[in-house]
Design an enzyme around this catalytic site. Sequence first.
Site, PDB file in Angstrom:
ATOM      1  N   SER A  15      17.643   5.305   4.707  1.00  0.00           N
ATOM      2  CA  SER A  15      17.251   6.626   5.337  1.00  0.00           C
ATOM      3  C   SER A  15      16.458   6.454   6.546  1.00  0.00           C
ATOM      4  CB  SER A  15      16.746   7.547   4.457  1.00  0.00           C
ATOM      5  OG  SER A  15      15.521   7.397   3.968  1.00  0.00           O
ATOM      6  N   ASP A  36      15.596  -1.199  -0.180  1.00  0.00           N
ATOM      7  CA  ASP A  36      15.127   0.186  -0.291  1.00  0.00           C
ATOM      8  C   ASP A  36      14.942   0.400  -1.852  1.00  0.00           C
ATOM      9  OD1 ASP A  36      15.111   3.079   1.857  1.00  0.00           O
ATOM     10  OD2 ASP A  36      14.626   3.308  -0.345  1.00  0.00           O
ATOM     11  N   ASP A  57      11.145  -2.824  -4.154  1.00  0.00           N
ATOM     12  CA  ASP A  57       9.909  -2.072  -4.120  1.00  0.00           C
ATOM     13  C   ASP A  57       9.026  -2.877  -3.406  1.00  0.00           C
ATOM     14  OD1 ASP A  57       7.495  -0.850  -4.434  1.00  0.00           O
ATOM     15  OD2 ASP A  57       7.330  -0.799  -6.418  1.00  0.00           O
ATOM     16  N   VAL A  58       8.638  -2.701  -1.878  1.00  0.00           N
ATOM     17  CA  VAL A  58       7.856  -3.596  -1.139  1.00  0.00           C
ATOM     18  C   VAL A  58       6.375  -3.741  -1.764  1.00  0.00           C
ATOM     19  CG1 VAL A  58       9.388  -3.121   0.893  1.00  0.00           C
ATOM     20  CG2 VAL A  58       7.474  -1.671   0.563  1.00  0.00           C
ATOM     21  N   CYS A  84      10.719  -0.820   8.241  1.00  0.00           N
ATOM     22  CA  CYS A  84      10.618   0.352   8.013  1.00  0.00           C
ATOM     23  C   CYS A  84      10.024   1.033   6.874  1.00  0.00           C
ATOM     24  CB  CYS A  84      11.968   0.963   8.385  1.00  0.00           C
ATOM     25  SG  CYS A  84      12.540   0.418  10.055  1.00  0.00           S
ATOM     26  N   SER A 147       2.383   3.773  13.415  1.00  0.00           N
ATOM     27  CA  SER A 147       2.483   5.036  13.730  1.00  0.00           C
ATOM     28  C   SER A 147       1.371   5.339  14.675  1.00  0.00           C
ATOM     29  CB  SER A 147       2.143   5.638  12.236  1.00  0.00           C
ATOM     30  OG  SER A 147       1.742   7.189  12.465  1.00  0.00           O
ATOM     31  N   TYR A 160      -3.350   6.556   5.275  1.00  0.00           N
ATOM     32  CA  TYR A 160      -2.236   6.370   6.207  1.00  0.00           C
ATOM     33  C   TYR A 160      -2.596   5.622   7.381  1.00  0.00           C
ATOM     34  CZ  TYR A 160       2.562   7.413   8.495  1.00  0.00           C
ATOM     35  OH  TYR A 160       3.615   7.059   9.058  1.00  0.00           O
ATOM     36  N   LYS A 164      -1.655   1.988   8.953  1.00  0.00           N
ATOM     37  CA  LYS A 164      -0.982   1.619  10.137  1.00  0.00           C
ATOM     38  C   LYS A 164      -1.789   0.943  11.240  1.00  0.00           C
ATOM     39  CE  LYS A 164       2.901   3.418   8.689  1.00  0.00           C
ATOM     40  NZ  LYS A 164       3.997   2.533   8.394  1.00  0.00           N
ATOM     41  N   THR A 195      12.480  12.301  10.487  1.00  0.00           N
ATOM     42  CA  THR A 195      12.786  11.871   9.144  1.00  0.00           C
ATOM     43  C   THR A 195      12.386  12.577   8.174  1.00  0.00           C
ATOM     44  OG1 THR A 195      10.667  10.796   9.152  1.00  0.00           O
ATOM     45  CG2 THR A 195      12.044   9.741  10.573  1.00  0.00           C
TER      46      THR A 195
END
Length: 254
Positions: A15, A36, A57-58, A84, A147, A160, A164, A195
């Site tokens: 996605s 994914d 699952d990363v 991603c 990001s 987060y 990033k 997204t």
Amino acid sequence: MDIQGQAAIITGGASGMGAATAEKLVEQGAKVCLLDKNYQWAQDMAKKLKGHAIACDVADNDSVEQALRSAEELQGKARICINCAGIASAGRIVGREGPMAMADFNRVIEVNLLGTFNVMRLAAASMMQLDPLGKSQARGIIINTASIAAYDGQIGQAAYSAAKGAIVSLTLPAAREFAKFGIRVNTIAPGLIATPMLADMPESVRESLVAQTQFPKRLGYPQEYAKLVAHMIDNELINGEVIRLDGAVRLAAK
């Protein structure tokens, strides 16, 4: 590097920006494997693109290693790796209930940073075994996703932004290390992209964020991220770079 005929792996490919990137690369002749956690979505997208879907699952090392082995079996060693996959989790360092739970912080780091690093290290090791191409003797390219929160992190984005920001800092040393193997490493730092992650925000919050964008005053499109990916692959002089894709937005502290 010419995209035509190359094998690509895309994490978070079911996605958003990952799916848009998969579409763009297939449009230019690549073979794609979509990795994914949401396997059903990945299957649906892969069927549409005549590609492959792999559950991954990363944040789980065994899952990543198995996924990359499966991708190689399905379409050969990848020269293109796009990371991603990621999650967004808001929470103050010290909130009304007390300090943030370490498990909450760790989860964001595990998925967004460690997951990216894990896929990158395994993809790079695989690319090193490939024959070099053309005058530049290129073997491949890895593009990670950071990001604007790496630079303009808001209250509640400590985990987060930390993850990033680390991806931003990882870019140049990785590019330097892999240079002798003909492998480039770049990072895209998207701004406000339409997204599923952003769709969960209240409309009022989205509008206040868009208001801080200089031009164009709208959310970005996943396809715009995909266009930049394609250009980075094609333009071999782009290496060790972090490019903001954000309409010149600079988020003020709230």
